[in-house]
Structures are given as C-alpha cells and as structure tokens.
Write an enzyme that holds these catalytic residues in place. Sequence first.
Site, short mmCIF file in Angstrom:
data_model
loop_
_atom_site.label_atom_id
_atom_site.label_comp_id
_atom_site.label_asym_id
_atom_site.label_seq_id
_atom_site.Cartn_x
_atom_site.Cartn_y
_atom_site.Cartn_z
N GLU A 1 1.72 0.40 -4.88
CA GLU A 1 1.23 1.67 -5.41
C GLU A 1 2.39 2.67 -5.40
OE1 GLU A 1 -3.26 2.34 -4.04
OE2 GLU A 1 -1.89 2.17 -2.36
N ASP B 1 0.85 -1.18 0.00
CA ASP B 1 0.00 0.00 0.00
C ASP B 1 0.90 1.25 0.00
OD1 ASP B 1 -2.80 1.04 0.39
OD2 ASP B 1 -1.83 1.96 2.14
#
Length: 744
Positions: free
Chosen positions: A384, A353
């Site tokens: 990400e 994340d």
Amino acid sequence: MILAFSPVVSAVNTEAKVNFNKTCEQLDELAYSGNDLGAVYSKENTGFKLWAPTAERVKLKLYSTGSDDEEGAELLAEHEMDYNCSNGIWSLTVRGNLHGTYYIYEVTVDGKTQQTADPYAKAAGVNGNRSMVVDLSLTDPQGWKDDSFTRVDKQTDALIWEVHIKDFSASESSGVSEKNRGKYLAFTETGTTLNGEGTIKTCVAYLKDLGINYVQINPFFDFGSVDEGGDNSQYNWGYDPVNYNVPEGSYSSNPYDGSVRIKEAKEMIKALHDNGIGVVMDVVYNHVYDAEFSCFENTVPGYYFRHDKDGKLADGSGCGNDTASERAMYRKYMVDSIIYWAQEYHIDGFRFDLMGLHDIYTMNLIRQQLNTLPDGKKILMYGEAWKLNTVSDAELAIQVNMFKLDLNIAAFNDGIRDAVKGDNFIPSVGGFVQGVLSSADVKDGIMAATMQWSQQPSQTVSYVSCHDNMTLYDKLVATTLGQGADYRARNEELVRMNKLAAVAYLTAQGIPFMLAGEEMARSKDGDHNSFKSDVELNQIDWSSLTRYSDLVKYYKGLIDIRKAYSPMRCEDKTVIGNMIFYNECSENVLGYMYQNATTDGEWDKLVCILNGGKTDQEVKLEGKDIPKSWVAIANGESAGVEKLAAFNSDSVTIKAGQALILVDEQSFNAAAVKAEKTSIDSLPDIVLASSTATKLAAEIDKKDSPVKKSLPYILGGIGLAALGAGVALIIKRRRKNRGDKHTR
Ligand code: CA
C-alpha cells in the site's frame, strides 16, 4: 556451563550512558551486520545475541514453559550476558540441547529494568511473551524439503485471492472438520465440500478449480489482539504485530508449545503449494501492537520508532506508532525477517501493509536481497503506497515515488478501485458500474496507472475490493439500494454490476487482486471496517457458491481468458503502446482493443467494451485494418474462452450495464484455445423463479434458437437484469453438455 566466546567483552556496558544520549543517527553507526541475532540453535549449544548498545546490563533467563500459569512452570537458569562495545551486541552461549526452552532478556537501560521477548525470536510461548529456542528441523512437515511451488515468471502473471485464516474456514458451510475450522490446518483438508455434503468443492479444492494462483493471507505472524489462551470466538484481522518472526498462536492447535504453530503454518503453506497455489504473506512492519511494551522499545528505547519534535510517537499508521525503516537496525530487521520467512517458510510473495511508511531504500534493498535467493526474483512484492502523515526525512515508498522503486515492487491502484465502484470511503457514492462516473478514470486503470504514477504494469495491483472497506457487493448495495438494505439478498441488478466490475480489472494491465469471496458476492452486512467484528460476520459463507454460481463461473471464465491471452499480463508498457482505445463512445462506455505481438497459439485482437450507462449503446469497432468477423467470448451473462456468438460487422450493440469481450474470428479459430473444465463449470445453474426468466433460459438453451440468431442483441447478454431485484431463486442441477451449448 557457559562459554563466553567474544574477545572484547564485559558483563556491563560502561558506555551505556554515552550511547543513551546519542541520537538515533549516531546509534546507527553502531549497527551490527551479522546474521546471528536471536537464539542460534545447535544440538550442542545455543548462542544468544541481542543488539542493545544503550543497555547497562542484560540478563538471559531460561524457563521450562512459555508462561508461569502452565504445568511444570519453572525458572531454569539466569545468566549475565557479555557486552561487546565495538558493535553493541550482548551475547552468551549456553551449552546443551535447548530446544523447547523458553527465554526472555532482562534489559537495564538508564536505570530502568524491563523484561522482554527476543526481537529475533523464531518461536514463542502463549501470547508471545516468552521466546523459545527451537530446532527448526523438527518443525518441518513431511515432504517439506521437496516442497515447491512453480512461481510465476513475472508479477503480472499472478492472480491473487486475499483471505484471512479464520474467514476461510470458520463457517460450518466450509465443510472443514470442526477441530480445524479457523485454523492453519483447515488448508490441509483438501477434499472439503459445502456443508460436508460431498457435492460442491470448498476451500483449497475450490480455489484450485477457480484458477487463481496465489492466496494473500492476512497477518499470520504473532499478533497481540487475540488472547491465545482464550476462547475460539475471538476475532481480529491481526494488524497488530508482536513477534514478527513467529507464526500466530491462535491459528494453531496448541499455542502453548512453540513448535506446533510453526509446524502447522508450514503444513498450511505446503498444502497450498501441493495444489498449485503460492502464498503471499501480509507483512506489517510499519507499526507494532504496543510500542511502549514492544521488544524493540524494551531493548533500545526510542530507537526503532519515529517521533515528532516534541518526542511524541509518529502515527501515520493510525495505530499509535510508526516504526523507522530508515534506521539501520530496523532496516536490517525488515530485510532479515523477510528473508527468514522466504527461506524457512517458503513464502512466495510479500504484501507490505502501509508500504508508504517505509523508505524506498529499504524496500529496494529487500527486493535485491530476495533476488539473491534461488528463484527469489519470482517472489512477489507489492504494498500500500499511500501517503501518510508520518515523521521522516527519508524518501518514502508512496505512489509518487514509484519511479524510484524496483520494477518488481508494485502498489495497489486505488484509482481503478474507486473509478469502477465509487469512492471507497463514502458508502453511498457510486462509480462507473453504477452509471455514476464516466469511464475516464477506469481507462487510466486499464493502463495500470502508467499515465499517473506507475512505471509499468508490474508495479500496479488492479483491484476493486480487499479486506479494508466494504466488500464489492456491499458497496453495490449501499450505492444502489441504500445502506439500510438487506446486504445478503441476491439482486440481479447488482450481480450485473459485479460482473461488469470484474471485467474492468480482470482485463486490465497490472496484477489482478480480489478479496476472498468477491466472486460469490461476499457480504459483511455493510461493515466497512470489520477488523474486530464477529467471526460470524467476517467468515466466508460457502453456500454463496450456489446462490451466486453464475457469478463464480463468470469470474472463472475471466480468469481463463486472462490466462489464455498473454497481452493482458504484460509486465512492461509494450502492450499498452499497442492498445487502441475507442474515443467515439459515450462517456459511460469504455472500449479498448488489445493486439497480440505473439500470435503463437494465441488470439490476436481482443476487444473489451464496457457499458456502465443506463441505455444500450452501439459502438463502432475502431482501428486500422480492423477485421469484420468477430467472436464474442464474454457478455453480460457468461465469460470464458468459448464462442458465445459470432458476427460480421464493424459495430456492435452493448446492452446497458453490461460488457462484451470479442476476439477476431480468424485468430480465434486458429488458436483454438481451450480452458480446463473444473468443478466451477459444473456448479448448479441459477434459475430465476419467474416465468419470464424460465422462458428466456429455455430459449437460450435450444440450439439455433431465434434468440441466438438475433445478433447482435444476444451479444449483450440475456438481459436478466431487466427482471429486476429480489427475484426468488431456485437451484437446479447443471444442464449436461453446457460446454457444447454455444458451439456451432
Ligand atoms: Ca498472538
């Protein structure tokens, strides 16, 4: 009895004040490199170690339960810990079998005393407030030692389906038993069917037949937003970490006993492995639930988080704090935690994340350390790589720095995502499949952003939907019918767009990835950030398998094509170098031809043509020595490895809004590719309750029908889209011998 076993120890830290005034960089010099932090259990004794160089004093408190509200709650003992000034470690060994004993540290820093869980806790009581000493061998489910999953050889062989534990089975339609709905153990129910009616497979049984080979599971480490002692209606995605090395308690059958959640999480993983599905863990090391009360801040205040020049917490995460991966002990923490999950829980991949908040050195170090594990090179790594407003001098793992990251660390490609369906953040703005944007950016996505930021396809995740933002179908509704429309209504025009979007990223270079249920037009009623919305809104409605069976089959067909054709899964740029893009097309059309260097049992040339526009287009098949005989394996209606039609021509007509996948006839016949028939292929057909639709379907079903012969019209599909929106549906049983329908 207590055994102090470190030679350079005292019960107080005389250098605490000095250390407290050190900068974080100076504290880094006191970093500890041992692998025995936390509670190291044996039947004879348990060794406790905590790195806290700024603490004046640390006490260990042992309890019978994870909270004072439980029956039999009792403080069992408290002990002063010993300090080693050479490495900042507080330690103590407690004799006896401590399995099941709960504990906390009482840490005094700069005169202030805090009680805290152990950052390195492997088990915890309810809500993770107290850590627990655990004999991990007792948490292994039956057969755990032999548990295995054949990991893919290269990242680009993965097909990832992203799911939240509660979404997966909370709905009664999942067919999961009531007690296991929304829990780890739902994954262990492998004979599940829609509404428990015994006909249509759901959950793990369904996934196996769909053909994906990895699930990415939204956070299932211990998070803070759900009260584990509260009722089952609570819902949160779980991007709010508390104990990184402990599974979340609310997904277990008993959050009070620290062993149960560990065992059940392992059972979930084993059940997926037993069905040929790998497990990617969604890890959120970039921020914590509450920095001020976190175990990190409680043990070494100010060290683990980034601050701006005014001393305020950095907040690139948008969640109130950013951890500092560039600090020696947080870097070590991330590495240790990842290795722990990989080894103890047999995790097959990690999705980071907000990876863009972590520094590239740490990310590469994690990759290197994973590579040292048995089969560890095959553990997936991606995240990400967004650029965020944090405070760090370190070089961060953002898209523009991908060239400095290991080739087996990938990043989500927002380029193809937005090009295909429209801007992710503006609900009303469409993309290529709605006929709004040209094909130019989709083309970049087909090449896995290798013309932009990616070194090669193994560094790129190709996708059009994930847990964030609208589901794909909701986005299609919002852009086409408006945000006030009925998101749950089937609409033929949108189903057509959905299929076109799927062709784009499932035939692209890179690692294909989808939100769970994208393949059955999953809706969240337009909710673009459902992280704490009702479970009823978030859960997968498995009855969509019947309402969108054509779409599910289409996805399965595209997956079969991808599995059968290795050029789509190339990890480096060699295939891209041999691809031919059709430049003569209209701006709403994208054509590209793959060429296969390995003709060993595979198709040679494969052409994809996507028409995002509003009008039918004739497209000339380009390329040197291009064959004239072609076989269509996907059109606007169906996709798979079987022949839908054949023709001799150097041009084809692509229906408006549809895609076509062609294979040169010679290699198609020579390779004779077969795909496994699964329950997906026999899902009940969708039949439009319209006389036109019935007539068309009947005509297509007849062998050698005039419609079938009228090529290339048929190549573009049946044109169901033309029937318009909102047609009522009835479901009928699948026609027998569907597989024979298109053979000649
Ligand atoms: Ca929790």
